[in-house]
Design a protein around this motif. Sequence first.
Motif, PDB file in Angstrom:
ATOM      1  N   ARG A  72       0.817  -1.214   0.000  1.00 15.92           N
ATOM      2  CA  ARG A  72       0.000   0.000   0.000  1.00 15.92           C
ATOM      3  C   ARG A  72       0.847   1.258   0.000  1.00 15.92           C
ATOM      4  N   THR A  73       2.057   1.183   0.582  1.00 14.54           N
ATOM      5  CA  THR A  73       2.921   2.372   0.637  1.00 14.54           C
ATOM      6  C   THR A  73       3.884   2.450  -0.540  1.00 14.54           C
ATOM      7  N   GLY A  74       4.280   1.286  -1.090  1.00 13.13           N
ATOM      8  CA  GLY A  74       5.193   1.274  -2.218  1.00 13.13           C
ATOM      9  C   GLY A  74       6.628   1.537  -1.820  1.00 13.13           C
ATOM     10  N   ASP A  75       7.502   1.514  -2.815  1.00 11.66           N
ATOM     11  CA  ASP A  75       8.913   1.813  -2.594  1.00 11.66           C
ATOM     12  C   ASP A  75       9.491   2.396  -3.879  1.00 11.66           C
ATOM     13  N   GLU A  76      10.816   2.528  -3.919  1.00 13.07           N
ATOM     14  CA  GLU A  76      11.432   3.158  -5.096  1.00 13.07           C
ATOM     15  C   GLU A  76      11.318   2.299  -6.343  1.00 13.07           C
ATOM     16  N   ASP A  77      11.108   1.003  -6.171  1.00 16.55           N
ATOM     17  CA  ASP A  77      10.984   0.106  -7.319  1.00 16.55           C
ATOM     18  C   ASP A  77       9.535  -0.096  -7.776  1.00 16.55           C
ATOM     19  N   CYS A  78       8.613  -0.048  -6.830  1.00 17.25           N
ATOM     20  CA  CYS A  78       7.212  -0.304  -7.152  1.00 17.25           C
ATOM     21  C   CYS A  78       6.333   0.771  -6.528  1.00 17.25           C
ATOM     22  N   PRO A  79       5.428   1.368  -7.307  1.00 11.04           N
ATOM     23  CA  PRO A  79       4.533   2.390  -6.754  1.00 11.04           C
ATOM     24  C   PRO A  79       3.514   1.756  -5.817  1.00 11.04           C
ATOM     25  N   PRO A  80       2.859   2.557  -4.980  1.00 11.04           N
ATOM     26  CA  PRO A  80       1.821   2.025  -4.091  1.00 11.04           C
ATOM     27  C   PRO A  80       0.693   1.402  -4.902  1.00 11.04           C
ATOM     28  N   LEU A  81       0.135   0.333  -4.364  1.00 11.33           N
ATOM     29  CA  LEU A  81      -0.971  -0.340  -5.029  1.00 11.33           C
ATOM     30  C   LEU A  81      -2.294   0.123  -4.446  1.00 11.33           C
ATOM     31  N   ALA A  82      -3.297   0.179  -5.306  1.00  8.83           N
ATOM     32  CA  ALA A  82      -4.647   0.462  -4.836  1.00  8.83           C
ATOM     33  C   ALA A  82      -5.128  -0.701  -3.977  1.00  8.83           C
ATOM     34  N   ALA A  83      -6.181  -0.454  -3.203  1.00 11.00           N
ATOM     35  CA  ALA A  83      -6.690  -1.484  -2.303  1.00 11.00           C
ATOM     36  C   ALA A  83      -7.054  -2.761  -3.058  1.00 11.00           C
ATOM     37  N   SER A  84      -7.663  -2.619  -4.242  1.00 13.81           N
ATOM     38  CA  SER A  84      -8.076  -3.802  -5.003  1.00 13.81           C
ATOM     39  C   SER A  84      -6.871  -4.609  -5.480  1.00 13.81           C
ATOM     40  N   SER A  85      -5.804  -3.926  -5.923  1.00 14.24           N
ATOM     41  CA  SER A  85      -4.603  -4.624  -6.389  1.00 14.24           C
ATOM     42  C   SER A  85      -3.866  -5.283  -5.234  1.00 14.24           C
ATOM     43  N   ALA A  86      -3.791  -4.587  -4.083  1.00 15.29           N
ATOM     44  CA  ALA A  86      -3.158  -5.174  -2.902  1.00 15.29           C
ATOM     45  C   ALA A  86      -3.934  -6.389  -2.427  1.00 15.29           C
ATOM     46  N   ALA A  87      -5.257  -6.317  -2.491  1.00 17.87           N
ATOM     47  CA  ALA A  87      -6.088  -7.448  -2.091  1.00 17.87           C
ATOM     48  C   ALA A  87      -5.841  -8.639  -3.009  1.00 17.87           C
ATOM     49  N   ARG A  88      -5.666  -8.387  -4.299  1.00 15.78           N
ATOM     50  CA  ARG A  88      -5.385  -9.475  -5.244  1.00 15.78           C
ATOM     51  C   ARG A  88      -4.057 -10.145  -4.908  1.00 15.78           C
ATOM     52  N   ALA A  89      -3.020  -9.333  -4.580  1.00 14.21           N
ATOM     53  CA  ALA A  89      -1.724  -9.902  -4.216  1.00 14.21           C
ATOM     54  C   ALA A  89      -1.828 -10.716  -2.929  1.00 14.21           C
ATOM     55  N   LEU A  90      -2.639 -10.255  -1.986  1.00 11.46           N
ATOM     56  CA  LEU A  90      -2.814 -11.002  -0.738  1.00 11.46           C
ATOM     57  C   LEU A  90      -3.503 -12.338  -0.993  1.00 11.46           C
ATOM     58  N   VAL A  91      -4.412 -12.391  -1.946  1.00  7.02           N
ATOM     59  CA  VAL A  91      -5.049 -13.661  -2.312  1.00  7.02           C
ATOM     60  C   VAL A  91      -3.986 -14.669  -2.744  1.00  7.02           C
ATOM     61  N   VAL A  92      -2.999 -14.212  -3.505  1.00  7.24           N
ATOM     62  CA  VAL A  92      -1.910 -15.085  -3.941  1.00  7.24           C
ATOM     63  C   VAL A  92      -1.109 -15.573  -2.743  1.00  7.24           C
ATOM     64  N   VAL A  93      -0.751 -14.662  -1.847  1.00  4.62           N
ATOM     65  CA  VAL A  93       0.033 -15.018  -0.664  1.00  4.62           C
ATOM     66  C   VAL A  93      -0.735 -16.008   0.212  1.00  4.62           C
ATOM     67  N   ARG A  94      -2.012 -15.789   0.384  1.00  5.31           N
ATOM     68  CA  ARG A  94      -2.810 -16.687   1.223  1.00  5.31           C
ATOM     69  C   ARG A  94      -2.931 -18.065   0.583  1.00  5.31           C
ATOM     70  N   GLY A  95      -3.092 -18.092  -0.742  1.00  6.68           N
ATOM     71  CA  GLY A  95      -3.142 -19.374  -1.427  1.00  6.68           C
ATOM     72  C   GLY A  95      -1.838 -20.146  -1.301  1.00  6.68           C
ATOM     73  N   PHE A  96      -0.740 -19.430  -1.372  1.00  9.21           N
ATOM     74  CA  PHE A  96       0.596 -20.019  -1.245  1.00  9.21           C
ATOM     75  C   PHE A  96       0.776 -20.665   0.127  1.00  9.21           C
ATOM     76  N   HIS A  97       0.470 -19.915   1.188  1.00  8.22           N
ATOM     77  CA  HIS A  97       0.663 -20.454   2.537  1.00  8.22           C
ATOM     78  C   HIS A  97      -0.372 -21.529   2.886  1.00  8.22           C
ATOM     79  N   ARG A  98      -1.577 -21.423   2.354  1.00  5.45           N
ATOM     80  CA  ARG A  98      -2.576 -22.458   2.585  1.00  5.45           C
ATOM     81  C   ARG A  98      -2.121 -23.784   1.979  1.00  5.45           C
ATOM     82  N   PHE A  99      -1.515 -23.706   0.798  1.00  2.64           N
ATOM     83  CA  PHE A  99      -0.987 -24.906   0.148  1.00  2.64           C
ATOM     84  C   PHE A  99       0.136 -25.522   0.979  1.00  2.64           C
ATOM     85  N   LEU A 100       1.052 -24.697   1.459  1.00  2.00           N
ATOM     86  CA  LEU A 100       2.176 -25.210   2.237  1.00  2.00           C
ATOM     87  C   LEU A 100       1.706 -25.869   3.524  1.00  2.00           C
TER      88      LEU A 100
END
Length: 333
Positions: A72-100
């Motif tokens: 949500r805050t971003g850095d010098e390499d990647c701009p901040p993401l909107a709430a919808s885009s951040a939520a999409r990335a979190l879906v990926v992270v949650r799927g990854f850890h759920r699988f593990l």
Amino acid sequence: MPTPALAPRDPLSRAARGWLDHLRVERGSSEHTLKAYQRDLNRYLGFLRAREVASPVEVSEGMVSDFLAHLRTGDEDCPPLAASSAARALVVVRGFHRFLAAEGESADDPAQVVAPPTPARRLPKAISIEEVERLLEAASVGNTPASLRDRALLEVLYGSGARVSEAIGLDIDDIDLGPRGGAGGAQGPGEQGDTAPGAVVRLFGKGSKERIVPLGRYAADALDAWLVRGRPAFATKGRGTPAVFLNQRGGRLSRQSAWSVIQRAAEAADLSGHLSPHTLRHSFATHLLDGGADVRVVQELLGHASVTTTQIYTLVTVRHLREVYAQSHPRAR
């Protein structure tokens, strides 16, 4: 096609490869989906490595929360993401850890309770009744088959609240214009058409859920004019499709062509802002509620599974009331 490589070959990358292979082989995910997931996963793994996390078993709930805040805050390499885009990335992270966790690669799921950000609530875009009339008039300039079709299409979208996919999916058997008193024809605002009450249209919404929606006089007259005086000219060029709305080659009108119809009409009516077929659906609902319709009735007309979806239109109405109050009441300011 193999899943693109994740480098280097450390425990985090091996775990990520295992999950992506699982999605590709077991779930049948497309390469487009896998590439999108891999982009979000690469960013997550980079975030963990920067914090000297070497293995998935070292990830904590706090790290996942920090990653979400980082998105949500971003850095010098990647701009901040909107709430919808951040939520999409979190879906990926949650799927990854759920699988593990399911595979026994980690003792627990550190992402399970991390909630996605709430997207900003966007109120539906609606235009005024006067703007709707201008749009419809602009679509019916001339008396050509194309102008008759365009007017009928827009009248149906606004008169029934149909989604564009529902409108272009209409077949002849899906409409009943009721007893006809004459030849019909599109009427101007304020004119009396000759369509008897009782015109209805059968729409197939999401999940092929069927609903019957009444059509007003103007929509029924415009449809009658198109079917009698316009559609035959296009139908002779096609292969006998039962579609109500045809293109000039006699085939079913496409979604893209329907968008073009409203864009041309909006330009001719000198209406600013982005208008789409969905704008007429929003306007249909908003004008019904402004006119005193019950929200449950509007829910049925729109084909919403839950009244909660329909209630967002009540916010539009309340906002309109506030604007009128602020402009009209002597003690509002």
